[in-house]
Design an enzyme around this catalytic site. Structure first.
Site, PDB file in Angstrom:
ATOM      1  N   TYR A  78      59.298  10.852 -54.762  1.00  0.00           N
ATOM      2  CA  TYR A  78      58.999  11.589 -55.988  1.00  0.00           C
ATOM      3  C   TYR A  78      57.497  11.820 -55.995  1.00  0.00           C
ATOM      4  O   TYR A  78      56.726  10.861 -56.025  1.00  0.00           O
ATOM      5  CB  TYR A  78      59.395  10.768 -57.222  1.00  0.00           C
ATOM      6  CG  TYR A  78      60.887  10.651 -57.454  1.00  0.00           C
ATOM      7  CD1 TYR A  78      61.517  11.388 -58.447  1.00  0.00           C
ATOM      8  CD2 TYR A  78      61.668   9.789 -56.687  1.00  0.00           C
ATOM      9  CE1 TYR A  78      62.879  11.275 -58.678  1.00  0.00           C
ATOM     10  CE2 TYR A  78      63.030   9.678 -56.900  1.00  0.00           C
ATOM     11  CZ  TYR A  78      63.633  10.419 -57.900  1.00  0.00           C
ATOM     12  OH  TYR A  78      64.985  10.302 -58.114  1.00  0.00           O
TER      13      TYR A  78
ATOM     14  N   LYS B 138      70.677   9.823 -63.758  1.00  0.00           N
ATOM     15  CA  LYS B 138      71.536   9.148 -64.731  1.00  0.00           C
ATOM     16  C   LYS B 138      72.890   9.802 -64.922  1.00  0.00           C
ATOM     17  O   LYS B 138      73.805   9.162 -65.460  1.00  0.00           O
ATOM     18  CB  LYS B 138      70.839   9.102 -66.106  1.00  0.00           C
ATOM     19  CG  LYS B 138      69.572   8.276 -66.200  1.00  0.00           C
ATOM     20  CD  LYS B 138      69.846   6.795 -65.990  1.00  0.00           C
ATOM     21  CE  LYS B 138      69.504   6.399 -64.583  1.00  0.00           C
ATOM     22  NZ  LYS B 138      69.864   5.015 -64.262  1.00  0.00           N
TER      23      LYS B 138
ATOM     24  N   TYR C  32      65.997   3.076 -63.450  1.00  0.00           N
ATOM     25  CA  TYR C  32      66.532   3.819 -62.308  1.00  0.00           C
ATOM     26  C   TYR C  32      67.785   3.141 -61.748  1.00  0.00           C
ATOM     27  O   TYR C  32      68.764   3.812 -61.411  1.00  0.00           O
ATOM     28  CB  TYR C  32      65.471   3.939 -61.223  1.00  0.00           C
ATOM     29  CG  TYR C  32      65.707   5.062 -60.234  1.00  0.00           C
ATOM     30  CD1 TYR C  32      65.176   6.327 -60.457  1.00  0.00           C
ATOM     31  CD2 TYR C  32      66.457   4.870 -59.077  1.00  0.00           C
ATOM     32  CE1 TYR C  32      65.381   7.363 -59.560  1.00  0.00           C
ATOM     33  CE2 TYR C  32      66.674   5.890 -58.175  1.00  0.00           C
ATOM     34  CZ  TYR C  32      66.139   7.140 -58.420  1.00  0.00           C
ATOM     35  OH  TYR C  32      66.351   8.166 -57.535  1.00  0.00           O
TER      36      TYR C  32
ATOM     37  N   HIS D 233      69.468   1.874 -51.034  1.00  0.00           N
ATOM     38  CA  HIS D 233      68.022   2.030 -51.154  1.00  0.00           C
ATOM     39  C   HIS D 233      67.499   0.970 -52.117  1.00  0.00           C
ATOM     40  O   HIS D 233      67.964   0.860 -53.253  1.00  0.00           O
ATOM     41  CB  HIS D 233      67.668   3.424 -51.683  1.00  0.00           C
ATOM     42  CG  HIS D 233      67.824   4.504 -50.655  1.00  0.00           C
ATOM     43  ND1 HIS D 233      67.310   5.768 -50.829  1.00  0.00           N
ATOM     44  CD2 HIS D 233      68.425   4.511 -49.446  1.00  0.00           C
ATOM     45  CE1 HIS D 233      67.586   6.506 -49.770  1.00  0.00           C
ATOM     46  NE2 HIS D 233      68.276   5.771 -48.927  1.00  0.00           N
TER      47      HIS D 233
ATOM     48  N   PRO E  67      67.986  15.853 -64.098  1.00  0.00           N
ATOM     49  CA  PRO E  67      68.347  15.035 -62.935  1.00  0.00           C
ATOM     50  C   PRO E  67      67.270  14.061 -62.471  1.00  0.00           C
ATOM     51  O   PRO E  67      67.544  13.244 -61.587  1.00  0.00           O
ATOM     52  CB  PRO E  67      68.612  16.086 -61.858  1.00  0.00           C
ATOM     53  CG  PRO E  67      67.719  17.227 -62.234  1.00  0.00           C
ATOM     54  CD  PRO E  67      67.712  17.264 -63.727  1.00  0.00           C
TER      55      PRO E  67
END
Length: 391
Positions: free
Chosen positions: A203, A296, A384, A76, A292
């Site tokens: 998200y 990480k 990220y 991704h 979460p």
């Protein structure tokens, strides 16, 4: 008389951290024993999330063809961030030239277990570790699957045995010694039989609360929505669950299907008061946990192991103590960066139960500042996708 086994490094916990550490030590010429109270089937079949940073995938590459992260996992190059019904793509490749891979943790474990067994690793399942004696000649006290006592004498012991670590007390003096935060919300998670609702993870921050739309495979989706930590997973019908998810992801039509798993995931942050004492050290969830939201957890564990493997090789092969002495300081730099990133993502995307009108307006301003700023998108992308393992 209790039988005693001798090894250079005793690793308690056959999760990603413990198995990767045994691999890196073997590459350096250091023998180890890996112990876990679970069976191999339990380890390989417990389905957990898996967003792998590029650095984690690159380290998994070192186990050769056993790693399927690049072939079965899905790369991704960004995520979708939904703000007030508007869809904004965070382009990792454009911002930082890196990517992540969607590859569940149980698949990582299958790869690592197979690789370690093929490499001749002494990997013992069904062994319940009861305690660890520290000092210059640490010992592990355990019982095998048959209930028989077992002692392992090692040059070094590593606790990679998760958030309920047995080894932790030998390092911190008290299992609870450390820094702790509990969040006032949780995730209601489902696994369902349905094709992906989007090409990349979504998200979503909405007036009704947070939602995350993720994937496990081409035929299975993993989705979450913000809930109270004490929510009863059986209290909602499937129709009500889909209604909650859909209203929190406006503008995207979710692919629905039979729900075959439900759970509530509480949010906690923890950093152990110490990471090493004498010849015992902690890695992964034994040393720290994060919410979460920032993906990480497993990646931070792998980063710990990369540092500790080099330190143990220097100590045990060259009698050089400098890297092991510096391990806590070097590991904590990344740990606290990851704690901040995870806290930031969590508080920015979720609505606190006691949020005022000002709090909600400020949060919208923060999200706007992020999606409308190249610097903001770059910061999210860097956190990220992960910082280089050599940092």
């Amino acid at each position: 008389m209790t039988p005693t086994v001798r090894t250079r490094v005793a690793i308690v916990g056959a999760g990603p951290a413990g198995l990767m550490l045994s691999h890196l030590l073997a590459q350096a010429g250091v023998d180890s024993i890996v112990l876990d109270k679970r069976s191999r089937d339990e380890i390989e079949s417990t389905i957990r999330a898996g967003i792998l940073e590029q650095g984690t995938v690159e380290l998994l590459d070192t186990i050769g063809d056993f790693s399927r992260a690049r072939t079965v996992g899905r790369r991704h190059d960004g995520i979708e961030l939904h703000v007030e019904g508007e869809q904004h793509r965070i382009d990792f490749a454009a911002s930082v030239g890196r990517a992540v891979w969607l590859y569940p943790q149980h698949e990582v474990l299958r790869d690592l277990v197979a690789a370690r067994l093929a490499g001749g690793q002494d990997l013992r399942f069904g062994v319940d570790v009861e305690g660890v004696d520290g000092g210059d000649r640490p010992r592990v006290h355990a019982r095998g699957a048959d209930g028989a006592a077992l002692e392992i004498e090692a040059d070094f012991v590593v606790g990679s045995d998760g958030s309920r670590s047995v080894v932790r007390s030998a390092v911190t003096g008290d299992h609870q010694n450390g820094y702790f935060r509990e969040y006032p919300f949780a995730w209601f998670g489902i696994l369902c039989e349905a094709p992906p609702s989007a090409d990349e993870l979504i998200y979503s921050n909405s007036p009704d609360g947070f939602a995350l739309v993720s994937q496990r495979s081409p035929a299975v989706q993993r989705m979450y929505f913000q809930c109270d930590p004490d929510t009863d997973t059986t209290a909602l019908t499937e129709h009500e669950i889909w209604g909650e998810l859909q209203k929190r992801v406006p503008g995207t039509v979710l692919q629905t299907g039979p729900i075959f798993q439900r759970d509530v995931l509480r949010f906690r942050s923890f950093v152990a008061g110490e990471l090493r004492r004498d010849r015992v050290a902690l890695v992964g969830d034994a040393a720290h946990t994060v919410p979460p939201t920032g993906a990480k957890g497993m990646n931070l564990a792998i980063a710990d192991v990369r540092l500790l493997a080099d330190a143990l090789a220097a100590l045990l092969l060259d009698d050089d103590e400098r890297l092991i002495d510096n391990y806590p300081e070097r590991a904590l730099r990344r740990i606290w960066k990851a704690q901040h990133f995870s806290w930031w993502m969590t508080t920015m995307l979720h609505t606190a139960p006691d949020a005022s009108g000002f709090d909600r307006g400020r949060q919208r301003g923060e999200l706007r500042s992020l999606v409308e700023s190249a610097a903001g998108r770059a910061y999210l992308s860097e956190g990220y996708c992960g910082w280089p393992l050599d940092e």
